[in-house]
Design an enzyme around this catalytic site. Structure first.
Site, PDB file in Angstrom:
ATOM      1  N   SER A 162      -2.804   2.645  74.516  1.00 22.12           N
ATOM      2  CA  SER A 162      -2.980   2.357  73.031  1.00 22.12           C
ATOM      3  C   SER A 162      -2.246   1.002  73.055  1.00 22.12           C
ATOM      4  O   SER A 162      -1.125   1.008  73.249  1.00 22.12           O
ATOM      5  CB  SER A 162      -2.353   3.453  71.993  1.00 22.12           C
ATOM      6  OG  SER A 162      -3.050   4.664  72.280  1.00 22.12           O
ATOM      7  N   GLU A 245       6.611  12.304  71.005  1.00 28.04           N
ATOM      8  CA  GLU A 245       5.354  11.962  70.792  1.00 28.04           C
ATOM      9  C   GLU A 245       4.466  13.244  70.177  1.00 28.04           C
ATOM     10  O   GLU A 245       3.953  12.892  69.124  1.00 28.04           O
ATOM     11  CB  GLU A 245       4.417  11.645  72.078  1.00 28.04           C
ATOM     12  CG  GLU A 245       3.202  11.334  72.084  1.00 28.04           C
ATOM     13  CD  GLU A 245       2.230  10.704  73.262  1.00 28.04           C
ATOM     14  OE1 GLU A 245       2.954  10.874  74.335  1.00 28.04           O
ATOM     15  OE2 GLU A 245       1.442   9.960  73.074  1.00 28.04           O
ATOM     16  N   SER A 372      -3.759  16.942  75.672  1.00 28.65           N
ATOM     17  CA  SER A 372      -4.970  17.519  74.859  1.00 28.65           C
ATOM     18  C   SER A 372      -4.640  18.580  74.393  1.00 28.65           C
ATOM     19  O   SER A 372      -3.737  19.569  74.757  1.00 28.65           O
ATOM     20  CB  SER A 372      -6.292  17.821  75.687  1.00 28.65           C
ATOM     21  OG  SER A 372      -6.047  18.969  76.512  1.00 28.65           O
ATOM     22  N   ASN A 373      -5.367  19.412  73.062  1.00 33.71           N
ATOM     23  CA  ASN A 373      -4.891  20.500  72.479  1.00 33.71           C
ATOM     24  C   ASN A 373      -5.253  21.597  73.306  1.00 33.71           C
ATOM     25  O   ASN A 373      -4.478  22.872  73.033  1.00 33.71           O
ATOM     26  CB  ASN A 373      -5.732  20.515  71.288  1.00 33.71           C
ATOM     27  CG  ASN A 373      -5.215  19.675  70.169  1.00 33.71           C
ATOM     28  OD1 ASN A 373      -3.781  19.081  70.240  1.00 33.71           O
ATOM     29  ND2 ASN A 373      -5.639  19.718  68.867  1.00 33.71           N
TER      30      ASN A 373
HETATM   31  C1  LIG Z   1      -6.555   8.310  70.835  1.00 38.31           C
HETATM   32  C2  LIG Z   1      -5.934   8.246  72.259  1.00 38.31           C
HETATM   33  C3  LIG Z   1      -4.762   7.603  72.600  1.00 38.31           C
HETATM   34  C4  LIG Z   1      -4.332   7.554  73.768  1.00 38.31           C
HETATM   35  N1  LIG Z   1      -3.052   6.762  73.960  1.00 38.31           N
HETATM   36  C5  LIG Z   1      -2.522   6.804  75.277  1.00 38.31           C
HETATM   37  C6  LIG Z   1      -1.481   5.858  75.533  1.00 38.31           C
HETATM   38  O1  LIG Z   1      -1.127   5.165  74.675  1.00 38.31           O
HETATM   39  N2  LIG Z   1      -0.863   5.892  76.874  1.00 38.31           N
HETATM   40  C7  LIG Z   1      -1.469   6.885  77.826  1.00 38.31           C
HETATM   41  O2  LIG Z   1      -0.867   6.927  78.766  1.00 38.31           O
HETATM   42  N3  LIG Z   1      -2.335   7.596  77.415  1.00 38.31           N
HETATM   43  C8  LIG Z   1      -2.953   7.893  76.433  1.00 38.31           C
HETATM   44  N4  LIG Z   1      -4.036   8.597  75.988  1.00 38.31           N
HETATM   45  C9  LIG Z   1      -4.416   9.401  77.198  1.00 38.31           C
HETATM   46  C10 LIG Z   1      -4.257  10.789  76.863  1.00 38.31           C
HETATM   47  O3  LIG Z   1      -2.926  11.156  77.132  1.00 38.31           O
HETATM   48  C11 LIG Z   1      -5.151  11.625  77.717  1.00 38.31           C
HETATM   49  O4  LIG Z   1      -6.693  11.129  77.386  1.00 38.31           O
HETATM   50  C12 LIG Z   1      -4.995  13.206  77.830  1.00 38.31           C
HETATM   51  O5  LIG Z   1      -3.825  13.628  78.296  1.00 38.31           O
HETATM   52  C13 LIG Z   1      -6.185  13.873  78.287  1.00 38.31           C
HETATM   53  O6  LIG Z   1      -6.283  13.365  79.786  1.00 38.31           O
HETATM   54  P1  LIG Z   1      -7.762  12.996  80.380  1.00 38.31           P
HETATM   55  O7  LIG Z   1      -8.275  11.965  79.312  1.00 38.31           O
HETATM   56  O8  LIG Z   1      -7.540  12.358  81.862  1.00 38.31           O
HETATM   57  O9  LIG Z   1      -8.874  14.225  80.245  1.00 38.31           O
HETATM   58  P2  LIG Z   1      -8.664  15.413  81.632  1.00 38.31           P
HETATM   59  O10 LIG Z   1      -7.321  15.649  81.894  1.00 38.31           O
HETATM   60  O11 LIG Z   1      -9.706  14.899  82.775  1.00 38.31           O
HETATM   61  O12 LIG Z   1      -9.370  16.404  80.608  1.00 38.31           O
HETATM   62  C14 LIG Z   1     -10.565  16.544  80.193  1.00 38.31           C
HETATM   63  C15 LIG Z   1     -10.901  18.008  79.412  1.00 38.31           C
HETATM   64  O13 LIG Z   1     -10.576  19.079  80.120  1.00 38.31           O
HETATM   65  C16 LIG Z   1      -9.590  19.702  79.628  1.00 38.31           C
HETATM   66  N5  LIG Z   1      -8.540  20.170  80.328  1.00 38.31           N
HETATM   67  C17 LIG Z   1      -7.918  19.677  81.549  1.00 38.31           C
HETATM   68  N6  LIG Z   1      -7.200  20.717  82.159  1.00 38.31           N
HETATM   69  C18 LIG Z   1      -7.342  21.732  81.471  1.00 38.31           C
HETATM   70  C19 LIG Z   1      -6.527  22.884  81.744  1.00 38.31           C
HETATM   71  N7  LIG Z   1      -5.828  23.052  82.718  1.00 38.31           N
HETATM   72  N8  LIG Z   1      -6.760  24.139  80.935  1.00 38.31           N
HETATM   73  C20 LIG Z   1      -7.817  24.124  79.940  1.00 38.31           C
HETATM   74  N9  LIG Z   1      -8.373  22.732  79.754  1.00 38.31           N
HETATM   75  C21 LIG Z   1      -8.232  21.703  80.416  1.00 38.31           C
HETATM   76  C22 LIG Z   1      -8.932  18.847  78.564  1.00 38.31           C
HETATM   77  O14 LIG Z   1      -8.368  19.471  77.378  1.00 38.31           O
HETATM   78  C23 LIG Z   1      -9.710  17.883  78.249  1.00 38.31           C
HETATM   79  O15 LIG Z   1     -10.804  18.288  77.237  1.00 38.31           O
HETATM   80  C24 LIG Z   1      -4.780   8.644  74.749  1.00 38.31           C
HETATM   81  C25 LIG Z   1      -5.860   9.207  74.295  1.00 38.31           C
HETATM   82  C26 LIG Z   1      -6.533   9.118  73.192  1.00 38.31           C
HETATM   83  C27 LIG Z   1      -7.649  10.114  72.792  1.00 38.31           C
END
Ligand SMILES: Cc1cc2nc3c(=O)[nH]c(=O)nc-3n(C[C@H](O)[C@H](O)[C@H](O)COP(=O)(O)OP(=O)(O)OC[C@H]3O[C@@H](n4cnc5c(N)ncnc54)[C@H](O)[C@@H]3O)c2cc1C
Length: 396
Positions: A162, A245, A372-373
């Site tokens: 972001s 955060e 994520s939630n």
């Molecule tokens: C609006 C926004 C702003 C952001 N800003 C930043 C930022 O400034 N800097 C930064 O570094 N990152 C940022 N992010 C990234 C964010 O931290 C990641 O998107 C988040 O940690 C999820 O990682 P991923 O997208 O790789 O999804 P994944 O880890 O691939 O997950 C995909 C899906 O699988 C689910 N999942 C994964 N593992 C499990 C489990 N063990 N049990 C149950 N469900 C699971 C997740 O809930 C999700 O729905 C941002 C994301 C958003 C949406």
């Protein structure tokens, strides 16, 4: 229980009301955000810092107001700002996440160099954590940092960063000890976004705007001393930042402000007397009040040095869900103006309907950002409620 304010807190309330009367017209508009703060927002931020309404408990030597922690003072200030419908100051990754991290684990030099400039809005930070292969499983990150001639040389890629397209600085996680177990091999660095070798590619979200980015690093040289806490200590520091955060994302005062805006919207659209809307509003109002009380409990425990455990762990999950439901009621109340819309460009001045639309869409993202939630539910269950750990899926 006596819930009335003491003389000291009543005096503060009078002081804040006088401030609002004199300066309230200078406040930027509420909501929206997520753009580089304009001059009006930065001027307002400085006024708040100078008057002790932002950075109130940050020591004076780091540019704060130097007041002793006092939960009721914080609550009085926040509720006066919310009631007046004026902007309570910038919340961003620098102010709300990096500053408390540096105050907790930074060196004296790092605090002196960064805290004041950051809280005054003069330096904007972004957070370089997530990578294409490391989101929920953040400790798998592979961006490398190799020490050469007094510099960390960084190579790799971050994603979903972001505000990287306008940030001045980044706090970055990289792997500096590839031979150690994954959580022990990470370091936390501070670097200028102007360093040669950094390429930022904006990513457009469903709000129609570029709010986050891909960031590529090729032989990016960061002076050795710009590490926080030390080699291989990055996982610990990252978690200090994540704690702040998640509190920022679930912030109770934001909900109060949003509730006030929602009531104004329902009034303006003649919906306050309509049973269905009134019923939803009352339920949400009750939840916001409970959320504020919960926040006061957390502030009290933090001031007493007590670890709030599961009570803190629910903030990100509960706050994002509540924020989204407040915005959802606004979208319904907007009628056709709340239907999917074509967003104007990044620099457009948003009207109220656009601000609600953007907040509503962005809130879906907040359920994912900051962990994520789904992951938050795992944390609450496993670390907060001592339920059995989720079985590990065997890697192919
Ligand atoms: C609006 C926004 C702003 C952001 N800003 C930043 C930022 O400034 N800097 C930064 O570094 N990152 C940022 N992010 C990234 C964010 O931290 C990641 O998107 C988040 O940690 C999820 O990682 P991923 O997208 O790789 O999804 P994944 O880890 O691939 O997950 C995909 C899906 O699988 C689910 N999942 C994964 N593992 C499990 C489990 N063990 N049990 C149950 N469900 C699971 C997740 O809930 C999700 O729905 C941002 C994301 C958003 C949406």
């Amino acid at each position: 229980m006596d819930l009335s304010l003491s003389d000291k807190h009543r005096a503060l309330q009078d002081e804040v009301r006088a401030f609002v009367r004199e300066h309230g017209h200078k406040s930027p508009k509420l909501g929206g955000g997520r753009k580089r703060p304009d001059q009006k927002t930065r001027d307002w931020q400085k006024l708040l810092v100078d008057n002790g309404y932002v950075g109130r408990t940050i020591p004076r030597e780091y540019g704060g107001f130097g007041a002793a922690p006092d939960v009721l003072e914080a609550a009085v200030i926040a509720s006066e700002f919310a009631a007046a419908g004026i902007y309570a100051g910038m919340t961003n990754q620098g102010i709300s996440m990096l500053v408390p991290t540096l105050l907790e684990v930074g060196t004296e030099e790092q605090r002196k160099q960064w805290v004041e400039k950051t809280i005054r809005g003069d330096v904007i930070w972004c957070q370089g954590y997530s990578e294409p292969g490391a989101g929920s499983d953040l400790a798998s990150l592979t961006t490398r940092g190799v020490l050469q001639d007094g510099h960390w040389v960084i190579d790799g890629q971050k994603i979903w960063t972001s505000s990287a397209h306008y940030a001045d600085m980044m706090f970055l996680l990289c792997r500096t000890e590839p031979d150690k177990p994954k959580h022990e091999g990470i370091s936390y660095l501070l670097l200028s976004m102007k360093t040669p070798g950094i390429e930022v590619r904006p990513l457009r979200t469903m709000t129609g705007r570029a709010e986050f980015n891909e960031v590529f690093f090729t032989d990016v040289r960061v002076p050795e001393h710009q590490i926080v806490l030390g080699r291989g200590k990055g996982w610990y520091v990252a978690n200090v930042t994540l704690k702040h955060e998640r509190s920022m994302i679930g912030n109770a005062e934001k909900m109060t402000t949003r509730l006030e805006q929602l009531i104004a919207l329902l009034k303006a659209n003649g919906l306050l007397g309509v049973a269905e809307y009134r019923d939803r509003l009352l339920k949400l109002q009750g939840e916001v009040i409970a959320w504020k009380a919960h926040n006061l409990r957390l502030l009290t425990e933090a001031a007493q040095g007590v670890d709030s455990g599961v009570k803190r762990m629910i903030v990100k999950y509960g706050g994002t869900m509540l924020g989204f439901r407040l915005a959802s009621l606004a979208i319904d109340a907007l009628g056709t103006a709340g239907l999917p819309f074509e967003s104007a460009g990044e620099d457009a001045e948003d009207d109220d309907a656009t601000t609600w639309n953007i907040d509503y869409l962005y809130d879906v993202g907040l359920m994912i950002g900051g962990g994520s939630n789904n992951i938050q539910k795992n944390i609450i269950a496993e670390r907060g409620l001592d339920l059995p750990r989720e079985p590990k899926v065997a890697r192919a």
